[in-house]
Design a protein around this motif. Structure first.
Motif, mmCIF file in Angstrom:
data_model
loop_
_atom_site.group_PDB
_atom_site.id
_atom_site.type_symbol
_atom_site.label_atom_id
_atom_site.label_comp_id
_atom_site.label_asym_id
_atom_site.label_seq_id
_atom_site.Cartn_x
_atom_site.Cartn_y
_atom_site.Cartn_z
ATOM 1 N N GLN A 91 0.828 -1.199 0.000
ATOM 2 C CA GLN A 91 0.000 0.000 0.000
ATOM 3 C C GLN A 91 0.867 1.254 0.000
ATOM 4 N N HIS A 94 2.537 1.798 -3.406
ATOM 5 C CA HIS A 94 1.597 2.332 -4.388
ATOM 6 C C HIS A 94 1.480 3.849 -4.295
ATOM 7 N N ARG A 95 1.714 4.400 -3.102
ATOM 8 C CA ARG A 95 1.564 5.833 -2.886
ATOM 9 C C ARG A 95 2.858 6.616 -3.095
ATOM 10 N N GLU A 98 3.140 9.648 -5.430
ATOM 11 C CA GLU A 98 2.520 10.860 -4.892
ATOM 12 C C GLU A 98 3.474 11.554 -3.920
ATOM 13 N N SER A 136 0.123 11.765 1.690
ATOM 14 C CA SER A 136 -0.409 10.536 1.098
ATOM 15 C C SER A 136 -0.908 9.556 2.155
ATOM 16 N N SER A 227 3.302 2.679 8.357
ATOM 17 C CA SER A 227 2.921 4.016 8.770
ATOM 18 C C SER A 227 2.997 4.085 10.282
#
Length: 230
Positions: A91, A94-95, A98, A136, A227
Motif C-alpha cells: 500500500q 503504491h503511494r 505521490e 499521502s 505508517s
C-alpha cells in the motif's frame, strides 16, 4: 490574567488545530521545534504547563513540544479521536509516486530551509519528508534520526525511488532526503553546506560541492515499510 484564563480553559483530552501552529523546544518559545498543520490532533500535557506555554503531544507522531498560551484559542476539542491507520508495504509503495510528486512540487515554490519547518513552503529536512508522506496518508516520526530508526535498512545497490537517504556523523543521523533513482535525491538543506531550501543532489563524490559534502556524510538507505502508529 489572560494567560491564566487561557490555561484554565484548556482541559485534558484531544484537540484539533484550527490553523497552522508553531511549536517550540522549550517553554520560552524562542526556538522552533516543529509545526502542526491545521487539522492535526494533539493532547495537552497540563502537568507541564508554564505561565507562557503548555507542553503538548501530537497524536500522529507522538512528538512533544511547547505551544504558546496565546495560541490555545486556535485549538478546538476533537469530535472524534485520532485513529492511526495501519498500511502494508504494498500500500505504501503504491503511494510513493505521490510522495515524490509532493517534494518536487514543493521545490517549485519559493522556499528556504527552516529549522523545525513542516508546513509549506519552508521545511527542514525531516519536516519535508514527514509532510510529503503525510500528504499521502503515511506517517513518519518527526526527526531524521527517528525516521532512520523507523525504516528498514536497505543496501545502496537495492535503493528504489521513495526510499529515504540518511546522512550524519558517527554519533547521530542528522539529515535526510528522498531517493529519486539513478543516484539522485531531493532534500531541504541549509545554507551553510546546502542550498538553503529544497533541491536535488547526486549521491556521489563526483558531483558539485553540495553533493560531495553530503556524500561524505552518507550513512545509509531506509525503506518505509509501515505508517507510524503512536
Amino acid at each position: 490574567m489572560v494567560v491564566l484564563q487561557e490555561l484554565s480553559a484548556l482541559k485534558h483530552g484531544e484537540y484539533i488545530c484550527r490553523v497552522n501552529l508553531d511549536l517550540y523546544d522549550s517553554p520560552a518559545c524562542t526556538s522552533l521545534a516543529t509545526q502542526a498543520a491545521a487539522g492535526r490532533h494533539l493532547h495537552p500535557l497540563l502537568s507541564t504547563a508554564r505561565e507562557q506555554a503548555v507542553k503538548v503531544q501530537l497524536c500522529e507522531d507522538g512528538y512533544q513540544a511547547w505551544l504558546r498560551v496565546e495560541d490555545i484559542s486556535q485549538l478546538e476539542i476533537a469530535s472524534q479521536p485520532y485513529h492511526a491507520i495501519a498500511l502494508s508495504r504494498p500500500q505504501i509503495q503504491h503511494r510513493l509516486p505521490e510522495v515524490i510528486a509532493f517534494t518536487q512540487k514543493a521545490m517549485q515554490q519559493p522556499n528556504y530551509y527552516l529549522w523545525g519547518g513542516t508546513v509549506a513552503p519552508n521545511y527542514d529536512c525531516s519536516g519535508l519528508m514527514q509532510a510529503a508522506f503525510a500528504a499521502s496518508g503515511i506517517w513518519l516520526p518527526r526527526d531524521s534520526y527517528q525516521q532512520q530508526a523507523f525504516t528498514q535498512s536497505i543496501p545502496l545497490a537495492e535503493a528504489q525511488a521513495g526510499d529515504l537517504v540518511f546522512f550524519g556523523t558517527p554519533e547521530k543521523i542528522n539529515h535526510v532526503g528522498l531517493f529519486l533513482g539513478d543516484g539522485y535525491y531531493i532534500h531541504s538543506s541549509g545554507k551553510e553546506d546546502g542550498r538553503n531550501g529544497i533541491g536535488i543532489d547526486w549521491l556521489s563524490d563526483q558531483g558539485d560541492k553540495v553533493s560531495q559534502t553530503y556524500y561524505q556524510r552518507f550513512k545509509g538507505i531506509g525503506r518505509v515499510i509501515a505508517s507510524y502508529c503512536a
